[in-house]
Design an enzyme around this catalytic site. Sequence first.
Site, PDB file in Angstrom:
ATOM      1  N   ASP A 157      83.083 -56.147  44.294  1.00 22.72           N
ATOM      2  CA  ASP A 157      84.223 -55.222  44.227  1.00 22.72           C
ATOM      3  C   ASP A 157      84.300 -54.459  45.549  1.00 22.72           C
ATOM      4  O   ASP A 157      83.456 -53.597  45.836  1.00 22.72           O
ATOM      5  CB  ASP A 157      84.034 -54.260  43.050  1.00 22.72           C
ATOM      6  CG  ASP A 157      85.267 -53.393  42.842  1.00 22.72           C
ATOM      7  OD1 ASP A 157      85.722 -52.760  43.826  1.00 22.72           O
ATOM      8  OD2 ASP A 157      85.784 -53.341  41.715  1.00 22.72           O
ATOM      9  N   ASP A 165      84.480 -50.535  45.401  1.00 19.34           N
ATOM     10  CA  ASP A 165      83.199 -49.933  45.024  1.00 19.34           C
ATOM     11  C   ASP A 165      82.190 -50.017  46.168  1.00 19.34           C
ATOM     12  O   ASP A 165      81.436 -49.074  46.425  1.00 19.34           O
ATOM     13  CB  ASP A 165      82.620 -50.639  43.787  1.00 19.34           C
ATOM     14  CG  ASP A 165      83.299 -50.180  42.503  1.00 19.34           C
ATOM     15  OD1 ASP A 165      84.037 -49.173  42.547  1.00 19.34           O
ATOM     16  OD2 ASP A 165      83.093 -50.842  41.464  1.00 19.34           O
ATOM     17  N   ARG A 181      94.191 -53.269  39.830  1.00 17.89           N
ATOM     18  CA  ARG A 181      94.237 -54.399  38.883  1.00 17.89           C
ATOM     19  C   ARG A 181      93.811 -53.917  37.519  1.00 17.89           C
ATOM     20  O   ARG A 181      92.719 -53.365  37.372  1.00 17.89           O
ATOM     21  CB  ARG A 181      93.256 -55.500  39.334  1.00 17.89           C
ATOM     22  CG  ARG A 181      93.811 -56.409  40.331  1.00 17.89           C
ATOM     23  CD  ARG A 181      93.066 -57.697  40.484  1.00 17.89           C
ATOM     24  NE  ARG A 181      91.682 -57.802  40.067  1.00 17.89           N
ATOM     25  CZ  ARG A 181      91.001 -58.914  40.094  1.00 17.89           C
ATOM     26  NH1 ARG A 181      91.577 -60.032  40.508  1.00 17.89           N
ATOM     27  NH2 ARG A 181      89.749 -58.958  39.724  1.00 17.89           N
ATOM     28  N   THR A 224      93.824 -57.567  32.128  1.00 17.65           N
ATOM     29  CA  THR A 224      94.790 -58.631  32.436  1.00 17.65           C
ATOM     30  C   THR A 224      94.718 -59.117  33.880  1.00 17.65           C
ATOM     31  O   THR A 224      95.278 -60.164  34.208  1.00 17.65           O
ATOM     32  CB  THR A 224      96.223 -58.127  32.199  1.00 17.65           C
ATOM     33  OG1 THR A 224      96.472 -57.049  33.132  1.00 17.65           O
ATOM     34  CG2 THR A 224      96.406 -57.615  30.783  1.00 17.65           C
TER      35      THR A 224
HETATM   36  C1  PRP Z   1      91.110 -55.069  44.438  1.00 16.48           C
HETATM   37  C2  PRP Z   1      91.399 -55.460  45.869  1.00 16.48           C
HETATM   38  C3  PRP Z   1      92.837 -55.899  45.802  1.00 16.48           C
HETATM   39  C4  PRP Z   1      92.903 -56.557  44.452  1.00 16.48           C
HETATM   40  C5  PRP Z   1      92.830 -58.041  44.643  1.00 16.48           C
HETATM   41  O1  PRP Z   1      91.606 -53.828  44.174  1.00 16.48           O
HETATM   42  O2  PRP Z   1      91.162 -54.417  46.781  1.00 16.48           O
HETATM   43  O3  PRP Z   1      93.761 -54.833  45.893  1.00 16.48           O
HETATM   44  O4  PRP Z   1      91.766 -56.101  43.702  1.00 16.48           O
HETATM   45  O5  PRP Z   1      93.026 -58.710  43.461  1.00 16.48           O
HETATM   46  P1  PRP Z   1      94.323 -59.596  43.144  1.00 16.48           P
HETATM   47  O6  PRP Z   1      94.575 -60.440  44.353  1.00 16.48           O
HETATM   48  O7  PRP Z   1      93.888 -60.382  41.938  1.00 16.48           O
HETATM   49  O8  PRP Z   1      95.460 -58.663  42.850  1.00 16.48           O
HETATM   50  P2  PRP Z   1      91.332 -53.066  42.788  1.00 16.48           P
HETATM   51  O9  PRP Z   1      92.413 -53.386  41.824  1.00 16.48           O
HETATM   52  O10 PRP Z   1      89.934 -53.319  42.344  1.00 16.48           O
HETATM   53  O11 PRP Z   1      91.568 -51.544  43.166  1.00 16.48           O
HETATM   54  P3  PRP Z   1      90.762 -50.571  44.182  1.00 16.48           P
HETATM   55  O12 PRP Z   1      91.125 -51.009  45.573  1.00 16.48           O
HETATM   56  O13 PRP Z   1      91.324 -49.241  43.835  1.00 16.48           O
HETATM   57  O14 PRP Z   1      89.293 -50.714  43.914  1.00 16.48           O
HETATM   58  N1  URA Z   2      88.913 -57.383  43.824  1.00 15.30           N
HETATM   59  C1  URA Z   2      87.709 -57.258  44.435  1.00 15.30           C
HETATM   60  O1  URA Z   2      87.381 -56.159  44.927  1.00 15.30           O
HETATM   61  N2  URA Z   2      86.914 -58.327  44.498  1.00 15.30           N
HETATM   62  C2  URA Z   2      87.265 -59.517  43.986  1.00 15.30           C
HETATM   63  O2  URA Z   2      86.489 -60.484  44.093  1.00 15.30           O
HETATM   64  C3  URA Z   2      88.515 -59.632  43.358  1.00 15.30           C
HETATM   65  C4  URA Z   2      89.323 -58.545  43.293  1.00 15.30           C
END
Ligand code: PRP
Ligand code: URA
Length: 207
Positions: free
Chosen positions: A197, A200, A101, A105
Amino acid sequence: MHVLVDHPCVQHKLAIIRNVETGHKRFRELATEITQFLCYEALKSVKVKEVEVQTPVDVAKCKKIDTDIVVVPILRAGVGMLDGILALVPTARVGFVGLYRDEETAMPVSYYERFPPQVESGTCIIIDPMLATGGSTNAAIDRLKDAGADSIVVICIVTCPEGLAAVQVEHPDVAIYTAAIDDHLNEKKYIVPGLGDAGDRLYGTSH
Ligand code: PRP
Ligand code: URA
């Protein structure tokens, strides 16, 4: 269609994984454990075939799963759920979608995609702990459909009404299995109360 898995064993684990004091080792274990329960529920109506099995006593009429299962983690946090699916379906094939994400945005940015050919004929299970705005899940479904998939389910650990609605509008044919439907998204598009997150917390990359 969505299914909230409200079983006490799942909800107990959810209470621990949400806790800010839970460290990454335990978080990873719980993600695996919760995923097993969710996968068990999601595969309830998977296609089976009748088989006859010779027991030491007689022939038993049995059932075996009759479709290729293709599990598709959304990188990176979805990988934290992979062991849970493979514990239940050791023969599952694995594809990957790389999405993150954009911090400004909250829109998904695609950076990787690799699927086995069985996505066209099998049952695809997208896994990602968080379904927040639904943008990442919708993008993963789009990629799978472009690759020829027509049987797709989504398993997440926590979602919210906004995310569920976004996926159901774009892909009403895709069922979502979750352990929690939380209250809302905050101004940073994080699920409230959520669990923070997920990437993380799984990989110990937060401060
Ligand atoms: C997080 C999560 C999803 C997304 C959800 O990933 O694991 O993939 O956000 O958000 P959305 O429904 O608004 O799209 P992130 O983009 O933080 O990436 P990561 O898994 O690499 O930490
Ligand atoms: N991605 C995450 O990891 N946590 C949230 O709450 C939303 C998006």
